[in-house]
Design a protein around this motif. Structure first.
Motif, short mmCIF file in Angstrom:
data_model
loop_
_atom_site.label_atom_id
_atom_site.label_comp_id
_atom_site.label_asym_id
_atom_site.label_seq_id
_atom_site.Cartn_x
_atom_site.Cartn_y
_atom_site.Cartn_z
N ALA A 57 0.83 -1.21 0.00
CA ALA A 57 0.00 0.00 0.00
C ALA A 57 0.87 1.26 0.00
O ALA A 57 0.58 2.22 -0.72
CB ALA A 57 -0.92 -0.01 1.23
N GLU A 58 1.93 1.25 0.80
CA GLU A 58 2.79 2.43 0.90
C GLU A 58 3.50 2.70 -0.42
O GLU A 58 3.58 3.85 -0.89
CB GLU A 58 3.82 2.21 2.02
CG GLU A 58 4.49 3.46 2.52
CD GLU A 58 5.75 3.80 1.75
OE1 GLU A 58 6.23 4.95 1.86
OE2 GLU A 58 6.26 2.92 1.03
N LYS A 59 4.01 1.67 -1.06
CA LYS A 59 4.72 1.84 -2.34
C LYS A 59 3.76 2.23 -3.45
O LYS A 59 4.10 3.02 -4.34
CB LYS A 59 5.48 0.55 -2.68
CG LYS A 59 6.67 0.31 -1.76
CD LYS A 59 7.26 -1.06 -1.93
CE LYS A 59 8.52 -1.21 -1.09
NZ LYS A 59 8.31 -0.93 0.35
N LEU A 60 2.58 1.66 -3.42
CA LEU A 60 1.57 1.99 -4.44
C LEU A 60 1.17 3.45 -4.33
O LEU A 60 1.02 4.15 -5.35
CB LEU A 60 0.35 1.08 -4.24
CG LEU A 60 -0.73 1.11 -5.31
CD1 LEU A 60 -0.18 0.66 -6.66
CD2 LEU A 60 -1.91 0.23 -4.90
N ASP A 61 1.01 3.94 -3.11
CA ASP A 61 0.67 5.35 -2.91
C ASP A 61 1.77 6.27 -3.44
O ASP A 61 1.49 7.26 -4.12
CB ASP A 61 0.43 5.62 -1.43
CG ASP A 61 0.14 7.08 -1.15
OD1 ASP A 61 -1.01 7.52 -1.40
OD2 ASP A 61 1.07 7.79 -0.72
N THR A 62 3.02 5.93 -3.14
CA THR A 62 4.14 6.76 -3.60
C THR A 62 4.21 6.76 -5.13
O THR A 62 4.37 7.83 -5.75
CB THR A 62 5.47 6.24 -3.02
OG1 THR A 62 5.41 6.29 -1.59
CG2 THR A 62 6.63 7.09 -3.51
N LEU A 63 4.10 5.60 -5.71
CA LEU A 63 4.21 5.47 -7.17
C LEU A 63 3.09 6.25 -7.87
O LEU A 63 3.36 7.06 -8.77
CB LEU A 63 4.15 3.98 -7.55
CG LEU A 63 4.22 3.65 -9.03
CD1 LEU A 63 5.56 4.05 -9.63
CD2 LEU A 63 4.00 2.15 -9.25
N CYS A 64 1.87 5.99 -7.47
CA CYS A 64 0.72 6.65 -8.13
C CYS A 64 0.73 8.15 -7.85
O CYS A 64 0.40 8.96 -8.73
CB CYS A 64 -0.58 6.02 -7.67
SG CYS A 64 -0.82 4.32 -8.24
N GLY A 65 1.10 8.53 -6.64
CA GLY A 65 1.14 9.95 -6.30
C GLY A 65 2.15 10.70 -7.13
O GLY A 65 1.85 11.78 -7.68
N CYS A 66 3.34 10.17 -7.23
CA CYS A 66 4.38 10.86 -8.00
C CYS A 66 4.01 10.95 -9.48
O CYS A 66 4.23 11.99 -10.12
CB CYS A 66 5.72 10.14 -7.82
SG CYS A 66 6.45 10.38 -6.18
N PHE A 67 3.47 9.90 -10.05
CA PHE A 67 3.08 9.95 -11.46
C PHE A 67 1.93 10.94 -11.66
O PHE A 67 1.90 11.66 -12.67
CB PHE A 67 2.68 8.56 -11.96
CG PHE A 67 3.82 7.80 -12.57
CD1 PHE A 67 3.95 7.68 -13.95
CD2 PHE A 67 4.77 7.21 -11.77
CE1 PHE A 67 5.00 7.00 -14.52
CE2 PHE A 67 5.85 6.51 -12.33
CZ PHE A 67 5.96 6.41 -13.71
N SER A 68 0.99 10.99 -10.74
CA SER A 68 -0.13 11.94 -10.89
C SER A 68 0.35 13.39 -10.80
O SER A 68 -0.25 14.28 -11.38
CB SER A 68 -1.18 11.68 -9.81
OG SER A 68 -0.70 12.05 -8.52
N ALA A 69 1.49 13.59 -10.08
CA ALA A 69 2.04 14.94 -9.95
C ALA A 69 3.09 15.24 -11.01
O ALA A 69 3.72 16.29 -10.99
CB ALA A 69 2.66 15.11 -8.56
N GLY A 70 3.28 14.31 -11.95
CA GLY A 70 4.25 14.51 -13.02
C GLY A 70 5.69 14.28 -12.60
O GLY A 70 6.62 14.65 -13.31
N LEU A 71 5.90 13.64 -11.43
CA LEU A 71 7.26 13.38 -10.93
C LEU A 71 7.73 12.03 -11.44
O LEU A 71 7.89 11.06 -10.68
CB LEU A 71 7.26 13.42 -9.40
CG LEU A 71 6.73 14.71 -8.78
CD1 LEU A 71 6.60 14.57 -7.26
CD2 LEU A 71 7.64 15.88 -9.14
N ILE A 72 7.96 11.95 -12.74
CA ILE A 72 8.29 10.69 -13.40
C ILE A 72 9.79 10.58 -13.59
O ILE A 72 10.43 11.54 -14.04
CB ILE A 72 7.56 10.60 -14.76
CG1 ILE A 72 6.04 10.74 -14.56
CG2 ILE A 72 7.87 9.28 -15.47
CD1 ILE A 72 5.25 10.86 -15.84
N PRO A 73 10.40 9.45 -13.26
CA PRO A 73 11.85 9.30 -13.43
C PRO A 73 12.27 9.51 -14.88
O PRO A 73 11.60 9.05 -15.81
CB PRO A 73 12.12 7.85 -12.99
CG PRO A 73 10.97 7.50 -12.12
CD PRO A 73 9.79 8.25 -12.68
N THR A 74 13.39 10.20 -15.05
CA THR A 74 13.93 10.41 -16.39
C THR A 74 15.43 10.15 -16.34
O THR A 74 16.14 10.75 -15.53
CB THR A 74 13.69 11.86 -16.87
OG1 THR A 74 14.25 12.77 -15.92
CG2 THR A 74 12.21 12.15 -17.04
N GLY A 75 15.91 9.28 -17.19
CA GLY A 75 17.34 8.99 -17.22
C GLY A 75 17.84 8.54 -15.86
O GLY A 75 17.27 7.64 -15.24
#
Length: 697
Positions: free
Chosen positions: A455-473
């Motif tokens: 649950a904790e990892k899913l929240d972090t992953l979905c939250g960051c992607f919804s905020a546009g904080l997507i890993p690049t390089g």
């Protein structure tokens, strides 16, 4: 051929800088020598806190000869009608540095062109290295570099001397205000004077005689043996800590092991706190008794050989006593607070500007945990434990102990939960929800801990992607790659056959409504990111790339299912019929795709036996019908090896069908009927793998 030895001696270089710098030193030297056409043999690096050294065997005395062919203007441009060189031809000869008589004409696919063969000059190695080395040394990468004096050059720490030898020849060059030579210095306290190194082969022994063990592997082994012996002599065993051993190796030049003690009263502080305080602040090794309990003993490694080592031991004990006193104070003060009060204080701790406070995260994680409990069909007690653990999982972040020792987050949460009388399952889950803390690290062992971590990892992953904080390089500030790999590993390890698309939908619901603009786009981004991590993880585990691609292309929705299909497909590749069958099944898939009938969700069109024109069509239909029920049953229970074995019986009927009929017949009804027949074959494969992704032949 000669041996090259370069030592850069500096003030104390941070331990974490040394190995990466030496690896770069070797890589850059290899590149530079190859570019300069200087042949060489094996390389070896040495390092201590005060020196970075590279040794290169078998360095050629001169550059390697090389002849280059230069292409000039077309022949018709280079020569006039009388066969004399034009101005263009003369300029080319001058540029190439060859007499006109040595120019040749070469026939190429584009026509005839003027050519010149140029022999590169061959120079001695020494002068070339003298020109290369200053820039190479200054290009070594460090997390942070510094300037010193009024110089403009930068390095990890101020350079004190440079030893540069090619055999017995001194390579002379200058870096900053330091000119290279054939001298170095020994241990800063025991042998600080200059030492002349006549030849690279004398280097290691000369420094050993000057109280410096420059060979990192030998120094590490020396420390490991001495520390282990010291632990035994203290009545216990040193707690293994490879990372600390690596760090200490890079902190000393001539290790001296010291056994110290601390007051037994500090043992009322949790074991993890004592170990962390010794390791993180003092770089000491902890010692445990045979029953696993911690002994009031520590092992330190000093860089100062002294006549009276008791003075150094007393100094280390005094420093550690102050550290442990602080830890003891923090522990007892923290126990005066209620964890529920800490949860309220999380409202003032920012998680991320667009994602709210840590308290907001706890609320979301708690909601997700409840939904996962229902999916996992937890009993009432485990459901209560999961909800309680979700509420308290971040509480220790505001404790004094975790503020001082951040690595203890989760660990102290478990300790404080037990101190407060929480159920052991709650305490365990609080600690486990951070796992895995690194690649290959321990996973949650309990069911409740696995679901909370998920649950904790899913929240972090979905939250960051919804905020546009997507890993690049290389940029991944929220460690989403590691978090996602952890999520995948937990699903696999705990045999949780949750739908990833369903999990992502639940995770995103904490940040945006399902009917909100962009929801589907973010959902697909997250699922694609997870599928990419899953692919990398499976390939890293040794599975074939094409097999992984085939399985992922079919479906990546349930992680344990993906792993089972990859393993089944790899085993199936050893089936005697696989080579021919895979080609046939791949052909089936390609025909279906090109016809526009692809799609596992769409049922195959009805097959009309009245439209059959060849016996092989009927035989293929009968073969399909004879295995369909068994294949579907095997897939439903996850028995993919049996499902593939049943599908393998279709090999001969499919081959006979392709041999006898033209699938894309002129009659549209016959063509559609044959495609529908092949679609039945494809539908059997769709839940397992996309055979068009496999490399055949």
């Amino acid at each position: 051929m000669q041996t090259l030895l370069i030592e850069v001696r500096a003030e104390e270089i941070p331990a974490g800088y040394i190995r990466p710098a030496l690896a770069a030193f070797q890589e850059k030297m290899t590149t530079a020598l190859d570019a300069a056409r200087i042949d060489h043999g094996a390389m070896r690096v040495y390092g201590t806190p005060r020196r970075l050294t590279l040794r290169v065997e078998g360095v050629a005395d001169t550059q390697r000869a090389q002849e280059t062919e230069l292409t000039g203007p077309p022949k018709k441009v280079a020569y006039d009608a009388d066969g004399n060189l034009t101005m263009a031809g003369q300029k080319f000869a001058e540029k190439a540095g060859v007499p006109a008589a040595e120019l040749t004409v070469k026939t190429t696919p584009r026509g005839e062109y003027l050519c010149a063969r140029v022999s590169e000059s061959v120079a001695p190695t020494g002068p070339i290295l003298e020109g290369i080395l200053p820039g190479l040394i200054l290009s070594l990468p460090f997390p942070k570099s510094m300037r010193w004096g009024d110089l403009s050059v930068t390095f990890a720490r101020p350079i004190q001397s440079i030893l540069a030898l090619l055999g017995e020849e001194i390579l002379s060059f200058t870096v900053g205000d330091v000119t290279s030579g054939n001298t170095t210095a020994g241990h800063r306290f025991k042998a600080p004077g200059q030492i002349t190194i006549p030849h690279p082969d004398a280097y290691v022994d000369a420094l050993r005689n000057a109280w410096v063990l420059v060979d990192m592997d030998a120094r590490r082994q020396c420390i490991e043996t001495a520390v282990t012996d010291a632990g035994v002599n203290a009545g216990g065993a040193v707690i293994p800590d490879p990372a600390l051993l690596d760090t200490v190796t890079q902190l000393v030049e001539y290790p001296q092991v010291i056994t110290g003690a601390f007051e037994p009263e500090f043992l009322d502080v949790p074991r993890e706190v004592l170990i962390t305080s010794m390791r993180e602040h003092q770089k000491y090794f902890a010692v445990s008794a045979a029953d696993g309990t911690l002994l009031p003993v520590f092992i330190a490694v000093s860089n100062m050989p002294a006549d009276d080592m008791s003075l150094i031991r007393t100094g280390n004990e005094r420093v550690l006593r102050a550290r442990l006193s602080d830890a003891q104070f923090f522990f007892h003060e923290d126990k005066k607070d209620r964890m529920e009060d800490w949860v309220e204080r999380l409202k003032g701790v920012l998680f991320q500007a667009d994602l709210g406070s840590v308290y907001d995260k706890v609320v979301r994680v708690r909601s997700l945990a409840g939904q996962l409990a229902a999916l996992a069909e937890l009993d009432a007690e485990d459901t209560r434990d999961l909800d309680r653990a979700a509420l308290l999982c971040k509480a220790d972040l505001v404790s004094q102990m975790v503020y001082e020792f951040t690595d203890l987050q989760g660990i102290m949460g478990r300790v404080y939960a037990l101190e407060a009388g929480e159920h052991p399952g709650v305490a365990t889950a609080i600690e486990e929800h951070y796992r895995p803390v690194a690649s290959g690290a321990e996973l949650p062992a309990s069911r409740v801990g696995s679901l909370l971590s998920l649950a904790e990892k899913l929240d972090t992953l979905c939250g960051c992607f919804s905020a546009g904080l997507i890993p690049t390089g290389a940029s991944d500030p929220y460690a989403l790659r590691r978090q996602t790999i952890g999520l995948i590993q937990i699903l696999q390890h705990a045999h949780l056959r949750f739908s990833l698309s369903d999990l992502v939908n639940k995770g995103l619901a904490g940040f945006m409504a399902p009917d909100a603009e962009g929801f589907l786009s973010v959902q697909q981004q997250v699922l694609g990111f997870v599928a990419a991590r899953l692919t990398h993880l499976l390939v890293d585990q040794g599975h074939a790339k094409d097999g992984v691609a085939a399985v992922i292309a079919a479906s990546a929705d349930r992680v344990p299912d993906v792993n089972a299909r990859v393993q089944a497909l790899e085993a199936f590749k050893t089936h005697p019929a696989f080579p021919a069958l895979s080609i046939a099944l791949k052909r089936v898939g390609n025909l279906i795709r090109k016809s526009g009938q692809a799609g596992g969700d769409a049922p195959a069109a009805a097959v009309s036996e009245a439209l059959f024109e060849d016996p092989t069509e009927g035989l293929l239909l009968a073969a399909i019908e004879s295995v369909t029920e068994q294949v579907n049953a095997d897939i439903a229970r996850g028995d993919y090896p049996d499902a593939l074995a049943a599908i393998a019986t279709l090999g001969k009927p499919v081959d006979a069908f392709f041999e006898a009929v033209l699938v894309m017949a002129e009659d549209p009804k016959v063509r559609a009927n044959r495609l529908a027949l092949l679609k039945k074959v494809a539908d059997l494969l769709t839940p397992i793998a996309d055979f068009t992704q496999l490399v055949t032949g």
